[in-house]
Write a protein that holds these residues in place. Structure first.
Motif, short mmCIF file in Angstrom:
data_model
loop_
_atom_site.label_atom_id
_atom_site.label_comp_id
_atom_site.label_asym_id
_atom_site.label_seq_id
_atom_site.Cartn_x
_atom_site.Cartn_y
_atom_site.Cartn_z
N PRO A 32 23.53 1.68 -1.68
CA PRO A 32 24.65 0.78 -1.44
C PRO A 32 25.70 1.36 -0.48
O PRO A 32 26.52 0.60 0.00
CB PRO A 32 25.25 0.62 -2.84
N GLY A 33 25.69 2.65 -0.20
CA GLY A 33 26.67 3.23 0.73
C GLY A 33 28.04 3.42 0.12
O GLY A 33 28.23 3.29 -1.10
N ASN A 34 29.01 3.75 0.96
CA ASN A 34 30.41 3.94 0.51
C ASN A 34 31.33 3.65 1.70
O ASN A 34 30.86 3.26 2.78
CB ASN A 34 30.60 5.35 -0.07
N ALA A 35 32.64 3.87 1.49
CA ALA A 35 33.61 3.46 2.52
C ALA A 35 33.44 4.25 3.82
O ALA A 35 33.69 3.71 4.90
CB ALA A 35 35.03 3.65 1.98
N GLY A 36 33.00 5.50 3.73
CA GLY A 36 32.80 6.31 4.94
C GLY A 36 31.54 5.90 5.67
O GLY A 36 31.51 5.77 6.91
N THR A 365 33.74 6.89 -2.70
CA THR A 365 34.86 6.12 -2.13
C THR A 365 34.45 4.65 -2.00
O THR A 365 33.28 4.34 -1.90
CB THR A 365 35.28 6.61 -0.72
N ALA A 366 35.46 3.81 -1.99
CA ALA A 366 35.22 2.37 -1.78
C ALA A 366 36.43 1.83 -1.03
O ALA A 366 37.45 2.52 -0.90
CB ALA A 366 35.08 1.67 -3.13
N THR A 367 36.30 0.60 -0.54
CA THR A 367 37.43 -0.04 0.13
C THR A 367 37.96 -1.11 -0.80
O THR A 367 37.19 -1.92 -1.30
CB THR A 367 36.95 -0.68 1.46
N SER A 376 36.14 6.18 -6.07
CA SER A 376 35.25 5.38 -6.91
C SER A 376 34.18 6.24 -7.58
O SER A 376 33.18 5.73 -8.05
CB SER A 376 34.58 4.26 -6.12
N GLY A 377 34.41 7.56 -7.59
CA GLY A 377 33.42 8.43 -8.22
C GLY A 377 34.04 9.77 -8.57
O GLY A 377 35.23 10.00 -8.33
N GLY A 378 33.22 10.66 -9.15
CA GLY A 378 33.69 11.98 -9.56
C GLY A 378 33.93 12.88 -8.36
O GLY A 378 35.01 13.41 -8.15
N ARG A 379 32.89 13.01 -7.54
CA ARG A 379 33.08 13.74 -6.29
C ARG A 379 33.45 12.71 -5.23
O ARG A 379 32.72 11.74 -5.01
CB ARG A 379 31.82 14.51 -5.93
#
Ligand code: AMP
Ligand code: GLY
Length: 420
Positions: A32-36, A365-367, A376-379
């Protein structure tokens, strides 16, 4: 060629970033990916563990190569499913994925092929295990056999700690089915290093070495995490050690794969303890390490797509893989409370203040709706600096990390400090 990257961590961001440099790559998709990752790829909201969903994404987007990041979909057989649909995929099939998904499978493999590793014994009966506390002395190494997100290993210092860990794993079943079988190992003393290798059915080529810092706090204190930072190359490595690792571990591993009919294609991550008797295998993972990848791939000079394609075509021996002499240090910024419970949705500030030549790989991370980047996560992030010397890279990364902030942010201050 269109690429699909499966996963959503810092490792997948680093893979996407490196592939984006290839002139042969047309479009990158990530599920699903992330903000970066969303800045360089089209993110599609399908879970990495939704195998049929991923197959559909690959078909719909005319994917020429799928690259699998995390271990869980590999263990579920995502490679077999994609290949059955005619999608070329980088990563090991389900049979080979047991090398990470079952510790006892790997121990059995290592023993059968005379590859140096800790002595071990398997247990499925709680009483028998309780009666065997201390069989190899203390600390007692107890491992849940199956996948447990990097948290399935306990080094119990005392009998009471061992009892409580056994109670949690086999009584309370905190790791579910992954803890039905427990592997007990002799405790290896030494310094750890990660050696990630590109592997096809004929060839194994180690990447540059890296060192991971697994504990949450400085000085290797506190519980294990997925990894709080890495540096590459490992300062412990020299030609003599590299040769021993190749001769005593990597070459016999490839031969073992061939003898056992394990058609491994992808990345084999070998966790090694450098003991006074030489290097010994702690574990195999069958994918890129996270956060090892964030300090290794920035040093790769060869086109990563060419390497991936060579592996899938069993043509790895034709590749001359080149590395930069630069040294890399990656520091992970984690949410407060990690590796336990943590908050999500905190706004991340200061990303734009980081030096231009410093890499920020996004993990959790998320937007948000207002388009701010949030945790949006631990790391949460991995910040990587490169420089001519290890000390300069360390200095540069720690000058930049404090420019970033979010509520509860924690990071280790001693990544790259080496105790010999
Ligand atoms: P693993 O998930 O097998 O990599 O184990 C996690 C961590 O536990 C390793 O990175 C080591 O720090 C430690 N560990 C695992 N097995 C052993 C062992 N046999 N002796 C000493 N430390 C170990
Ligand atoms: N950093 C350790 C791992 O990826 O398993």
């Amino acid at each position: 060629m269109n690429i699909l990257i499966v996963g959503s961590g810092g490792r997948e961001h680093a893979i996407a970033w490196k592939l984006a440099q290839s002139p042969k790559v047309k479009e990158i998709f990530c599920a699903p990916g992330n903000a970066g990752i969303a800045k360089i790829a089209e993110c599609i909201d399908v879970s990495a563990e939704d195998i049929s969903g991923i197959v559909n994404v690959a078909k719909e987007n005319k994917i020429g190569l799928a690259v699998i990041g995390p271990e869980v979909p590999l263990a579920m057989g995502i490679v077999d499913a994609l290949e059955a649909s005619g999608i070329k995929t980088f990563g090991p099939n389900k049979k080979c994925a047991q090398l990470e998904a079952s510790k006892s499978f790997t121990k059995d493999f290592l023993l059968r092929h005379n590859i140096p590793t800790a002595k071990y014994k398997e247990f499925t009966d709680k009483e028998e295990l309780l009666n065997s506390i201390g069989i190899y002395g203390f600390p007692m190494v107890l491992k849940a056999d199956g996948l447990a997100a990097g948290k399935g290993v306990v080094l119990a210092e005392t009998e009471a700690e061992a009892r409580s860990a056994i109670e949690q794993m086999m009584g309370e079943k905190i790791f579910g089915a992954a803890g039905e079988k427990i592997v007990v190992e002799e405790c290896l003393m030494g310094i750890e290093a990660s050696v990630l290798c590109f592997v096809d059915e004929k060839t194994i080529i180690p990447m540059e070495s890296a060192q991971d810092y697994k504990r949450i706090f400085d000085n290797d204190e506190g519980p294990n995490t997925g990894g709080m930072g890495t540096y590459s190359p490992s300062l412990l490595f020299d030609e003599a050690l590299e040769k021993r690792i190749m001769d005593e571990i990597l070459a016999p591993t490839l031969k073992g794969f061939q003898m056992d009919g394990l058609d491994f294609k992808g990345v084999l991550f070998v966790g090694i303890m450098i003991t006074k008797d030489g290097p010994k295998v702690i574990e195999f993972n069958n994918r890129f390490g996270d956060p090892e990848t964030q300090s290794i791939l920035p040093r790769l000079e060869t086109d990563l797509l060419d390497i991936f394609l060579a592996v899938t075509e069993n043509n790895l021996s034709s590749m001359d893989i080149k590395w930069s002499d630069k040294k890399a240090v990656c520091v992970v910024l984690a949410s407060g409370g990690y590796p336990g419970n943590y908050e999500k949705g905190d706004v991340i500030e200061g990303l734009e203040r980081v030096d231009e030549d410093v890499l920020v790989f996004h993990a959790g991370t998320a937007t948000d709706c207002g388009m701010a980047v949030v945790t949006s996560g631990g790391r949460v992030l991995g910040v990587t600096a490169l420089a001519d010397t290890h000390e300069e890279a360390r200095k540069k990364v720690y000058e930049n990390v404090p420019k970033i902030s979010f509520d509860g942010m924690q990071y280790r201050k001693d990544i790259g400090v080496v105790k010999l």
